[in-house]
Design a protein around this motif. Structure first.
Motif, PDB file in Angstrom:
ATOM      1  N   THR A  16      45.902  64.180  36.142  1.00 14.31           N
ATOM      2  CA  THR A  16      44.895  63.652  35.179  1.00 14.31           C
ATOM      3  C   THR A  16      44.970  62.217  35.202  1.00 14.31           C
ATOM      4  OG1 THR A  16      46.789  63.559  33.796  1.00 14.31           O
ATOM      5  CG2 THR A  16      45.771  65.787  33.723  1.00 14.31           C
ATOM      6  N   TYR A  17      44.033  61.443  34.431  1.00 15.29           N
ATOM      7  CA  TYR A  17      43.966  60.060  34.205  1.00 15.29           C
ATOM      8  C   TYR A  17      44.600  59.688  32.920  1.00 15.29           C
ATOM      9  CZ  TYR A  17      40.437  59.476  38.032  1.00 15.29           C
ATOM     10  OH  TYR A  17      39.714  59.348  39.228  1.00 15.29           O
ATOM     11  N   GLY A  18      45.638  58.714  33.131  1.00 19.62           N
ATOM     12  CA  GLY A  18      45.809  57.774  31.979  1.00 19.62           C
ATOM     13  C   GLY A  18      45.009  56.918  31.946  1.00 19.62           C
ATOM     14  N   VAL A  19      45.047  56.070  30.845  1.00 20.15           N
ATOM     15  CA  VAL A  19      43.690  54.752  30.600  1.00 20.15           C
ATOM     16  C   VAL A  19      44.575  53.659  30.308  1.00 20.15           C
ATOM     17  CG1 VAL A  19      41.698  54.413  29.506  1.00 20.15           C
ATOM     18  CG2 VAL A  19      41.933  56.709  30.350  1.00 20.15           C
ATOM     19  N   THR A  20      44.150  52.609  30.793  1.00 25.35           N
ATOM     20  CA  THR A  20      44.731  51.217  30.363  1.00 25.35           C
ATOM     21  C   THR A  20      43.839  50.561  29.691  1.00 25.35           C
ATOM     22  OG1 THR A  20      43.847  50.225  32.627  1.00 25.35           O
ATOM     23  CG2 THR A  20      46.161  51.116  32.511  1.00 25.35           C
ATOM     24  N   TYR A  21      44.234  49.734  28.916  1.00 33.50           N
ATOM     25  CA  TYR A  21      43.302  48.914  27.838  1.00 33.50           C
ATOM     26  C   TYR A  21      42.272  47.963  28.586  1.00 33.50           C
ATOM     27  CZ  TYR A  21      41.792  45.856  24.356  1.00 33.50           C
ATOM     28  OH  TYR A  21      41.167  45.069  23.332  1.00 33.50           O
ATOM     29  N   ASN A  22      41.002  48.055  28.106  1.00 32.01           N
ATOM     30  CA  ASN A  22      40.012  47.351  28.435  1.00 32.01           C
ATOM     31  C   ASN A  22      39.368  46.936  27.153  1.00 32.01           C
ATOM     32  OD1 ASN A  22      37.489  46.097  29.257  1.00 32.01           O
ATOM     33  ND2 ASN A  22      37.320  47.570  31.224  1.00 32.01           N
ATOM     34  N   SER A  23      39.203  45.641  26.934  1.00 30.53           N
ATOM     35  CA  SER A  23      38.424  45.332  25.701  1.00 30.53           C
ATOM     36  C   SER A  23      36.940  45.672  25.459  1.00 30.53           C
ATOM     37  CB  SER A  23      38.363  43.603  25.546  1.00 30.53           C
ATOM     38  OG  SER A  23      37.660  43.083  26.469  1.00 30.53           O
TER      39      SER A  23
END
Length: 288
Positions: A219-226
């Motif tokens: 699966t994909y974890g997601v990192t923060y992007n403004s």
């Protein structure tokens, strides 16, 4: 169909009402992300990822629901009456809801074939890990499949259902779409937020192993992007359906992955009952 000419930061959130809430993102990491679906051996954590919350606006998309497209934003919303009386009845869900959802997806997407392969009930008040299959809402930003596991899961599930010509099917365009719905009273606690797929950068998606007792998924974890733009449909009730694109084999600008997460709605009453919802996971095959 190509969406390359469209501006990626379309201001679809402009002038929409919103709530501010904390969303839990993966912190970038050097090693491979690993998450267990069960209690791992002693000394091994359920996840080797670390997470951080970011307070973000989540826009009420009800007023623009007709302008949101599954192939552009990666999600869509519609009214749809169900004839299921009890979603906790496994037989009724498969006998009544599966055919309803199959026809609904064909109507919405123009698909020639729909295969439903999984469903999950969520209710924090009734979830008993190891005793039943009811889960709590997932409160980390994620996407259910990756560019790799979309294909591997499709091959596994289609074979398990005895479907022939799998190689031919997987050479044409197909998508994995979740159908998400409230199953009791309107949802107040832990509603679902969905991220506009066009606002997600490729490096925001972090592939991680999902460990089952008998296999390994991804699966994909997601990192923060403004740049992420988040939406929800408050007070969803059982005659409404939310579609979430978790994978698309097309690579020509069509939305492929719509990250999503449950969140704590600051406007929810303190005594709101636990969210009760169901999500179906489906393969949708488009005309060749």
């Amino acid at each position: 169909m190509s969406l390359d000419s469209q501006v990626l930061d379309r201001p679809i959130s402009q002038n929409l009402p919103s709530v501010e809430a904390n969303l839990t993102y993966l912190i970038p990491m050097a090693e491979k992300l690993i998450n267990y679906t069960y209690e791992p051996p002693a000394g091994i954590p359920r996840s080797n990822g670390t997470y951080q919350t970011h307070k973000l606006p989540i826009y009420n998309a009800r007023s623009i629901s007709k302008n949101i497209l599954l192939d552009r934003e990666g999600f869509a919303f519609t009214r749809h009456q169900t004839h299921v009386s009890n979603f906790y009845d496994e037989d009724e869900v498969r006998r009544v809801y599966y055919p309803e959802a199959e026809q609904l997806l064909k109507d919405v997407t123009g698909a020639t074939q729909v295969v439903i392969f999984d469903h999950t009930l969520r209710n924090a008040g009734q979830s008993k890990p190891g005793e039943n299959n009811i889960k709590e809402p997932a409160k980390q930003v994620h996407n259910d499949f990756t560019a790799k596991s979309g294909y591997t899961r499709a091959r596994r599930e289609l074979a398990a259902q005895g479907i022939e010509n799998i190689d031919t099917l997987l050479q044409q365009r197909f998508a994995i779409i979740n159908v998400w719905r409230a199953i009791a009273q309107p949802i107040q606690e832990s509603p679902l937020a969905v991220c506009d797929a066009q606002s997600i950068g490729p490096t925001d998606l972090v592939a991680g192993d999902l460990m089952y007792r008998d296999r390994v998924g991804e699966t994909y974890g997601v990192t923060y992007n403004s740049q992420h733009q988040w939406f929800y449909f408050p007070q969803m009730h059982r005659d409404e359906a939310l579609f979430i694109k978790c994978f698309d084999s097309a690579e020509d600008g069509i939305a492929r992955f719509a990250a999503h997460t449950a969140f704590e709605d600051p406007t929810s009453p303190a005594d709101a009952p636990p969210r009760e919802s169901i999500e179906l996971r489906t393969f949708v095959f488009y005309p060749a």
